[in-house]
Design an enzyme around this catalytic site. Structure first.
Site, short mmCIF file in Angstrom:
data_model
loop_
_atom_site.label_atom_id
_atom_site.label_comp_id
_atom_site.label_asym_id
_atom_site.label_seq_id
_atom_site.Cartn_x
_atom_site.Cartn_y
_atom_site.Cartn_z
CE1 TYR A 160 -3.93 1.99 0.16
CE2 TYR A 160 -3.41 2.49 2.45
CZ TYR A 160 -4.19 2.68 1.32
OH TYR A 160 -5.24 3.57 1.35
NE ARG A 213 -8.03 12.40 -6.42
CZ ARG A 213 -7.42 12.03 -5.30
NH1 ARG A 213 -6.21 12.48 -5.02
NH2 ARG A 213 -8.01 11.22 -4.45
CE LYS A 231 -7.32 3.02 -0.71
NZ LYS A 231 -7.60 3.94 0.39
CD GLU A 302 -9.30 4.48 -2.92
OE1 GLU A 302 -8.35 5.22 -2.60
OE2 GLU A 302 -10.19 4.14 -2.14
CG ASP A 303 -6.99 6.98 -5.82
OD1 ASP A 303 -7.25 7.75 -4.89
OD2 ASP A 303 -6.01 6.22 -5.81
CG ASP A 325 -10.88 5.33 1.27
OD1 ASP A 325 -11.33 5.35 2.42
OD2 ASP A 325 -9.69 5.12 1.01
CG ASP A 326 -10.01 9.14 -2.98
OD1 ASP A 326 -8.89 8.78 -2.60
OD2 ASP A 326 -10.62 8.60 -3.92
CG ASN A 470 -0.05 8.86 0.95
OD1 ASN A 470 0.95 8.86 1.66
ND2 ASN A 470 -1.27 8.62 1.43
#
Length: 621
Positions: A160, A213, A231, A302-303, A325-326, A470
């Protein structure tokens, strides 16, 4: 002969020996034993007996309910869900018809794990360690997740953040084995049937991205599949979701990354990214398809890029079991860290609404953090007006203000300051409003300068500094810089793990503010109770449970999150909080016994151990 050992949860793991494909609703001897195992959640010790002689040496004497499989012979050895490698006993090798196809020496899972760890620790490159672990993942999922559970602090950074960023960039170059599902515009009209190509009927968690992203790396297209895979490994190891119940998904809508479009090794659609109505139509077909096959599945977005993330969440959050999640995961995790930081400073958590919070980054993550914290302040009794006054959100054009209200999204507009302040720099915000907390979610490495942090520290005792971007190279500042520029007088947490800082003969501790503390427990709780949707209150109680888990001893050291070694217990605690909230809001579709909820949840957490395999056969008379 056998040995008896005592194993404490703090030293080893939260044991709740659930078989891989077991039916948690069907009482078995196996389940009655796991009640004893879970007594260690209260700090008690568990007594377990192990063989010391013969091929069973090192194996537990605890009863393992067998599972029935429809394959045999080499098909088992090539299926990572069932393969045990050299750990198959003589009886299984005969029974399952592959005697002679493995080396004769029989190993235990602990011996296998030790061999993998020894090789891992000889390697110096983190990306090569990631490749080694994914090789294990591809051939033996039980062993892979055993390594993660027992060595999460060592291994999580390899599968991760921060290593997963590099793994995504190299995804096409090192592609070995397909994992998960891919959907493209060529699949329009076929998604409802395509989902039946997935071989497992009981999918509980889907993690889906379009790769637009990825972390702070931008548009990586189909290479972003590394994120859902990573994840979901954490859902299994940290959240106790069995690996056959998770599904990584790539919505391959193309890419605008010129390098990928020209790359011969890129594995995705080599076309410009879809936008507008065509994008949302395909996303909608996907959502309907997965919900039709798996009506109770939790979908984690996600992303996705900021221009689409909030729109997707708003569209589905009331009628599908889903969350972003973001936006929400980052918000809940950051809230937990801020509550812990207030305790570490000796302040009451109820002082949250009295803080002055500077957020660098007005994208989905920054606004998501602000939204969750705003709701938390209102939960604590502050008015909406009072809560909004606590926030100062800055983007690349400076402080968000009402002069440009028409160019802001509805979510951004909530946090717009007065017109006179529109566009002032972060440094000007610090000088004028003296924020007590600064959060970075910009993916702009080095954004927090010495002048900025020193100015902040001159006005505030122990400023709370969270550079959350990150991977590590994208972080707004390092731990060494934060402690040096504040003379060691700050509370620090970052998105990726960082070592403690030694300065002037004193050790300053850091914390990792990472969503992995929240999403596994949130998914576990929602899955167990069959929640109809994920609400803001569920996110709040998840953050509260995480914040309350941190010990006073950790707070005294400046730590605001528990150690990663405790993450299964943290997930267990968060899951219980989410279930209770779902029941309170009448959103649970499954019965959960509140009197025995600790054991009820523990029994439903996957623990990666080898169990006996039995070939499925039809018996006719």
């Amino acid at each position: 002969m056998m040995h008896t050992i005592h194993r404490s949860l703090g030293v080893a793991r939260a044991s709740n020996r659930l078989m891989l494909h077991g039916n948690a609703n069907k009482p078995t001897i196996f389940q009655s034993l796991s009640t004893r195992n879970m007594s260690i959640l209260g700090g008690k010790e568990e007594e377990e007996e192990f063989f010391v002689d013969g091929e069973w040496a090192g194996c537990s004497k605890q009863f393992r309910a067998p599972i029935t499989i429809a394959v045999r012979g080499t098909d088992i050895l090539t299926d990572p869900l069932f393969n045990k490698g050299t750990a198959f006993k003589t009886g299984e090798r005969d029974r399952l018809r592959f005697r002679g196809l493995l080396p004769p020496r029989i190993s235990t899972i602990m011996q296998q794990k030790g061999k993998i760890l020894a090789s891992l620790r000889e390697e110096t490159s983190n990306i090569k360690k990631n490749i080694m672990l994914e090789d294990v993942h591809d051939r033996n999922e039980t062993l892979y997740h055993r390594i993660l559970v027992d060595h999460i602090e060592e291994v999580a950074p390899l599968i991760y953040t921060p290593t997963v960023g590099q793994a995504c960039k190299e995804f096409g170059d090192r592609f070995r084995r397909p994992r998960g599902m891919y959907f493209t515009k060529e699949d329009r009209g076929h998604m409802a049937s395509m989902v039946y190509n997935w071989p497992h009927n009981d999918v509980r968690i889907i993690c889906v991205t379009d790769g637009s992203r990825i972390l702070g790396l931008g548009d990586l297209g189909a290479n972003g599949m590394g994120i859902p895979i990573g994840k979901l490994s954490l859902y299994c190891a940290a959240g106790g979701i069995a690996p056959h119940r998770v599904l990584p998904v790539m919505l391959d809508m193309g890419t605008d990354n010129e390098e990928l479009l020209e790359s011969e090794t890129y594995m995705g659609t080599r076309e410009r990214r879809l936008h507008g109505e065509e994008f949302y139509e395909l996303a909608d077909e996907f959502m309907q398809a997965v919900r039709h096959r798996w009506p109770n599945v939790l979908v984690q977005f996600e992303d996705f890029s900021s221009d689409k993330a909030q729109i997707l969440l708003n569209k589905y959050r009331e009628h599908h079991l889903c969350f972003n999640d973001d936006i929400q995961g980052t918000g809940a995790t950051t809230l937990a860290g801020i509550l812990g930081a207030l305790r570490a400073k000796g302040e009451e958590v109820s002082s949250l609404g009295k803080q002055r919070i500077l957020i660098a980054g007005a994208g989905s993550a920054g606004i998501g953090v602000a939204q969750v914290m705003l709701q938390a302040m209102i939960e604590q009794g502050y008015s909406e007006k009072e809560a909004k006054a606590a926030f100062f959100v800055v983007d690349q054009n400076g402080l968000i203000g009402k002069k440009r209200i028409h160019s802001l999204s509805p979510e951004q507009a909530i946090f717009a300051r007065k017109a006179d302040d529109d566009g002032i720099s972060m440094l000007e915000v610090v000088k004028k409003y003296k924020p007590t907390i600064i959060l970075g979610v910009t993916a702009v490495g080095g954004l927090f300068t010495e002048e900025l942090i020193s100015e902040m520290a001159s006005h505030v005792d122990k400023p709370i500094i969270f550079p959350l971007s990150n991977p590590t190279v994208k972080a707004e500042c390092t731990a060494e810089q934060a402690f040096e520029w504040t003379n060691g007088n700050c509370i620090f947490a970052s998105g990726s793990p960082l070592d403690p800082v030694e300065m002037n003969g004193k050790i300053y501790y850091t914390s990792q503010c990472n969503n992995m503390y929240v999403f596994p427990g949130l998914g576990l709780g929602a899955s167990i109770c069959g929640a109809k949707k994920v609400t803001d209150r569920m996110l709040y109680v998840a953050a509260e449970a995480l914040a309350n888990y941190v010990s006073s001893d950790d707070h005294s050291k400046g730590k605001v999150f528990p150690s990663l070694g405790e993450i299964r217990q943290v997930s267990h605690t968060i899951a219980i909080a989410v279930i209770k909230e779902a029941l309170k809001e009448n959103l649970a579709t499954k019965d959960v016994p509140l009197k025995d909820i600790q054991n009820f949840v523990a029994k439903r957490m996957y623990d990666p151990v080898y169990v006996p395999l039995v070939e499925k056969r039809e018996v006719t008379i």
